[in-house]
Scaffold this active site. Structure first.
Site, short mmCIF file in Angstrom:
data_model
loop_
_atom_site.label_atom_id
_atom_site.label_comp_id
_atom_site.label_asym_id
_atom_site.label_seq_id
_atom_site.Cartn_x
_atom_site.Cartn_y
_atom_site.Cartn_z
CD GLU A 286 4.45 51.56 -45.80
OE1 GLU A 286 4.99 51.19 -44.79
OE2 GLU A 286 4.45 51.02 -47.12
CG HIS B 285 -3.30 46.08 -43.82
ND1 HIS B 285 -4.08 46.87 -44.71
CD2 HIS B 285 -1.98 46.16 -44.14
CE1 HIS B 285 -3.32 47.71 -45.40
NE2 HIS B 285 -2.08 47.56 -44.81
NE ARG C 248 -0.52 49.14 -41.85
CZ ARG C 248 0.51 48.61 -42.04
NH1 ARG C 248 0.75 47.30 -41.12
NH2 ARG C 248 1.12 48.55 -43.17
CG HIS D 246 -0.91 42.97 -41.79
ND1 HIS D 246 -0.64 42.23 -43.08
CD2 HIS D 246 -0.08 44.01 -41.72
CE1 HIS D 246 0.35 42.73 -43.58
NE2 HIS D 246 0.67 44.07 -42.79
NE ARG E 53 3.69 45.69 -38.63
CZ ARG E 53 3.61 45.58 -39.88
NH1 ARG E 53 4.73 45.61 -40.58
NH2 ARG E 53 2.57 45.59 -40.74
C1 FAD Z 1 1.07 40.64 -47.24
C2 FAD Z 1 2.10 41.12 -46.10
C3 FAD Z 1 2.67 42.30 -46.47
C4 FAD Z 1 3.58 42.91 -45.62
N1 FAD Z 1 4.42 43.92 -45.95
C5 FAD Z 1 5.19 44.25 -45.10
C6 FAD Z 1 6.04 45.63 -45.48
O1 FAD Z 1 5.77 46.26 -46.36
N2 FAD Z 1 7.00 46.01 -44.41
C7 FAD Z 1 7.18 45.36 -43.15
O2 FAD Z 1 8.08 45.45 -42.47
N3 FAD Z 1 6.55 44.16 -43.01
C8 FAD Z 1 5.53 43.75 -43.68
N4 FAD Z 1 4.76 42.69 -43.41
C9 FAD Z 1 5.29 41.72 -42.33
C10 FAD Z 1 6.52 41.12 -42.55
O3 FAD Z 1 6.48 40.73 -43.80
C11 FAD Z 1 6.85 40.03 -41.44
O4 FAD Z 1 6.37 40.45 -40.11
C12 FAD Z 1 8.04 39.47 -41.53
O5 FAD Z 1 8.38 39.06 -43.01
C13 FAD Z 1 7.96 38.12 -40.58
O6 FAD Z 1 9.49 37.69 -41.00
P1 FAD Z 1 9.67 36.14 -40.36
O7 FAD Z 1 11.06 35.83 -40.98
O8 FAD Z 1 9.60 36.54 -38.77
O9 FAD Z 1 8.57 35.09 -40.69
P2 FAD Z 1 8.31 34.44 -42.02
O10 FAD Z 1 8.71 35.14 -42.97
O11 FAD Z 1 6.75 34.34 -41.87
O12 FAD Z 1 8.95 32.88 -41.93
C14 FAD Z 1 8.48 31.96 -41.17
C15 FAD Z 1 9.27 30.62 -41.40
O13 FAD Z 1 8.97 29.72 -40.32
C16 FAD Z 1 8.65 28.49 -41.22
N5 FAD Z 1 8.07 27.56 -39.96
C17 FAD Z 1 6.67 28.05 -39.44
N6 FAD Z 1 6.33 27.22 -38.59
C18 FAD Z 1 7.27 25.93 -38.71
C19 FAD Z 1 7.46 24.59 -38.17
N7 FAD Z 1 6.74 24.06 -37.46
N8 FAD Z 1 8.38 23.94 -38.63
C20 FAD Z 1 9.34 24.49 -39.72
N9 FAD Z 1 9.28 25.57 -40.12
C21 FAD Z 1 8.24 26.50 -39.88
C22 FAD Z 1 7.85 28.91 -42.34
O14 FAD Z 1 7.89 27.72 -43.42
C23 FAD Z 1 8.92 30.25 -42.78
O15 FAD Z 1 9.72 29.68 -43.59
C24 FAD Z 1 4.00 41.96 -44.29
C25 FAD Z 1 3.29 40.96 -44.12
C26 FAD Z 1 2.27 40.38 -45.00
C27 FAD Z 1 1.72 39.02 -44.72
#
Ligand code: FAD
Length: 558
Positions: A132, A252, A298, A357, A392
């Site tokens: 990437e 993005h 990006r 993003h 990032r």
């Molecule tokens: C389309 C897309 C593609 C991506 N591709 C990549 C990639 O290829 N490689 C990479 O490294 N990163 C990628 N990213 C970024 C990466 O996916 C995220 O930064 C990472 O997965 C975040 O994980 P997390 O567990 O912190 O949050 P999330 O996976 O968003 O989880 C958040 C959780 O918190 C819960 N929650 C939120 N508020 C509350 C509340 N008030 N009460 C109860 N529950 C709550 C939600 O329900 C969810 O379960 C991508 C992001 C997107 C959107």
């Protein structure tokens, strides 16, 4: 300081002694990769409640496409990955955090594989390593082509379901963190939550982990699910924790632009595979802006698209992926999404525009994921450990969630006093109903998102940021004073607060750095080579120096 945005401690009135009480050693809020990983670790030594407002397949993790950056190849090294991360971070990465996460990358991949995650392998059985932008080497581990996040969530959910110590509360909304008093430094004791079946509940916990994900829903154009409302950042701020570097929102360049439909990501791996950006007239415009053309970083590609549209008019540009052979096999998830709108990438152009993003800033933590408030941890996209600096590097965020999830779990495991459950204290929140007029929440949200996109989006300037701050303040006056009884209202209140924190940080940072681009201050300035930390008890941001390899991140208040 804004009266309502900064002074409101709880979103709802309650008396803790009158509500159902639940006790646990660790409460994890959020069930993306960061939350589930933390829960699995914490469950090694005590009981855990893992709650989420939506099923895990509606999360940034589940939507992740490209993969996880891990330095594995023969010619690759930890130093090279560290170097690429520091370069992308525009001078603001804390090197101890970068080293910690990258040095633990392979360990976290192995632990995921041990849980049953299946990544794409080559014919020799080794991990296929994709490339990437801004990575010196091929180091992107992926699953099912472009469905890496889904596979990670599948494996983690399976492991969490097997654990006897993890209780899962689905569809459960965390409204606010609990503290015994409203004074600065009061430790976090758990959270008040709303479950559709059980109503309001008090969950007392010795350790509370915020893993609530990103802030994309603050913007009209976003690649995130609409559920990415940054509730955790808002909850932590209300509870008195430091929030850092909020101006840095990564945009993005290529999300599918179909008027009226939610934006969805067209991974940069598609540009990596040879897709070109062209305008309505069929002109390939990226070489006019940067020698690296479509493979520039990006922020550069997003700015170029915004400039090009401003000078030529139009709402979007196109990706021409017609020369990519086997598109449907290489990018099955994207091909499926395009097919929903009748687009065949082998014959049709793909309409795209930039979108918010990734939230680089968030709840400030030390290297164990501990926040500035005792009892509270933050991990994943909700947190800010200094790993990404001002921008990032692609595929570094899943890596951060996995490594830091594991480390937070281990930190909780090694905390003294296992088996001792928290002692409840009476907590009363007295908020009076407001007499001010009411605004329509759907209107406020749609206006907020548009204003954030126009004024605090890819391109920023002092006057437009000031306008955004005034608008947010106005909407807050009529929204933050109300008492809501459902997640839509609470999310709107949190979105206003988080929008305000992003805007304030962008107003303060009168320079251009990483993904924060100020038209009126187009150069980086050494006086801003610091992290900006915001706390509701302080009237101005505090700054923290960037840490070099030999420094350690100052320990939190735990
Ligand atoms: C389309 C897309 C593609 C991506 N591709 C990549 C990639 O290829 N490689 C990479 O490294 N990163 C990628 N990213 C970024 C990466 O996916 C995220 O930064 C990472 O997965 C975040 O994980 P997390 O567990 O912190 O949050 P999330 O996976 O968003 O989880 C958040 C959780 O918190 C819960 N929650 C939120 N508020 C509350 C509340 N008030 N009460 C109860 N529950 C709550 C939600 O329900 C969810 O379960 C991508 C992001 C997107 C959107």
């Amino acid at each position: 300081m804004s009266e309502l945005l900064d002074q409101r401690r709880y979103l709802i009135p309650f008396r803790s002694s009158l509500l159902p009480q639940i006790f646990t050693e660790t409460l994890v809020i959020g069930a993306g990769a960061a939350g589930i990983k933390s829960a699995l670790g914490a469950a090694e030594s005590g009981d855990v409640i893992l709650l989420a407002k939506h099923p895990s397949d509606v999360s940034n993790t589940a939507w992740a496409q490209g993969g996880v950056a891990i330095p594995l190849g023969d010619t690759d090294s930890i130093d090279s990955h560290v170097h690429d991360t520091l370069c992308a971070g525009g001078g603001l990465c804390d090197e101890p955090a970068v080293r910690l996460i990258i040095e633990n990358a392979e360990r976290s991949l192995n632990s995921l594989v041990a849980l049953g995650a299946q990544f794409d392998l080559d014919e020799t059985g080794a991990f296929q390593l994709g490339r990437e932008a801004a990575h010196e080497h091929n180091r992107i581990v992926h699953a099912n082509g472009d469905a890496t996040g889904r596979e990670i969530i599948r494996a983690l959910n399976h492991a969490a379901a097997e654990s006897k110590r993890i209780r899962r509360f689905n569809d459960c909304f965390a409204i606010d963190l609990l503290t015994a008093t409203e004074a600065p430094g009061a430790p976090v004791l758990g959270a008040i939550t709303m479950h559709p079946k059980f109503g309001l509940q008090i969950i007392w916990a010795r350790h509370t982990v915020l893993a609530t994900g990103g802030a994309g829903a603050v913007y009209r154009e976003t690649s995130n699910p609409k559920t990415a409302t940054a509730d955790g950042v808002a909850m932590a701020y209300r509870a008195g924790a430091d929030i850092a570097d909020m101006s840095f929102i990564q945009f993005h360049p290529t999300t599918l632009y179909i008027a009226g439909a939610p934006r969805s990501l067209i991974s940069e791996a598609v540009r990596g595979a040879g897709a070109l950006l062209i305008d309505q007239a069929g002109h390939r415009f990226m070489p006019d802006y940067d020698d690296r053309a479509e493979l520039a970083s990006r922020d550069v590609v997003s700015r170029s698209i915004i400039h090009h549209l401003a000078s030529r008019g139009g709402t979007h540009v196109f990706l021409d992926a017609r020369t990519i052979e086997g598109f449907k096999n290489r990018f099955p998830t994207i091909a499926k999404k395009l097919a929903e709108f009748g687009i065949d990438p082998s014959t049709d152009l793909i309409p795209v525009n930039p979108a918010a993003h990734y939230a680089v800033g968030g709840i400030a933590t030390d290297l164990q994921g501990r926040t500035s408030v005792k009892g509270l941890y933050a991990v994943g996209e909700a947190a800010s450990i200094g790993f990404h600096g001002a921008n990032r590097l692609a595929s570094n965020s899943l890596l951060e969630t996995l490594v830091m999830g594991q480390i937070v779990g281990e930190t909780i495991q090694s905390a003294p006093g296992h088996g001792v459950l928290p002692t409840p204290v009476p907590i009363n929140s007295d908020i009076r109903p407001s007499e001010r007029g009411e605004l329509d929440i759907a209107d406020v949200l749609s206006s907020l998102r548009s204003a954030m996109w126009r004024n605090v989006g890819v391109e920023r300037s002092g006057p437009r940021l000031d306008d955004a701050a005034d608008m947010i303040e106005f909407w807050a006056r009529y929204t933050l004073d109300k008492i809501f009884d459902d997640p839509i209202g609470w999310q709107a209140q949190s979105l206003l607060l988080v929008a305000s924190l992003i805007t304030r940080s962008a107003q303060w940072r009168t320079e251009t750095r990483g993904c924060h681009w100020r038209k009126d201050h187009s150069e980086s300035s050494d006086s801003f080579l610091v992290h900006d930390c915001w706390n509701r008890f302080e009237s101005a941001p505090r700054t923290r120096p960037v840490l070099c390899a030999q420094d350690s991140i100052p320990s939190s208040g735990h």
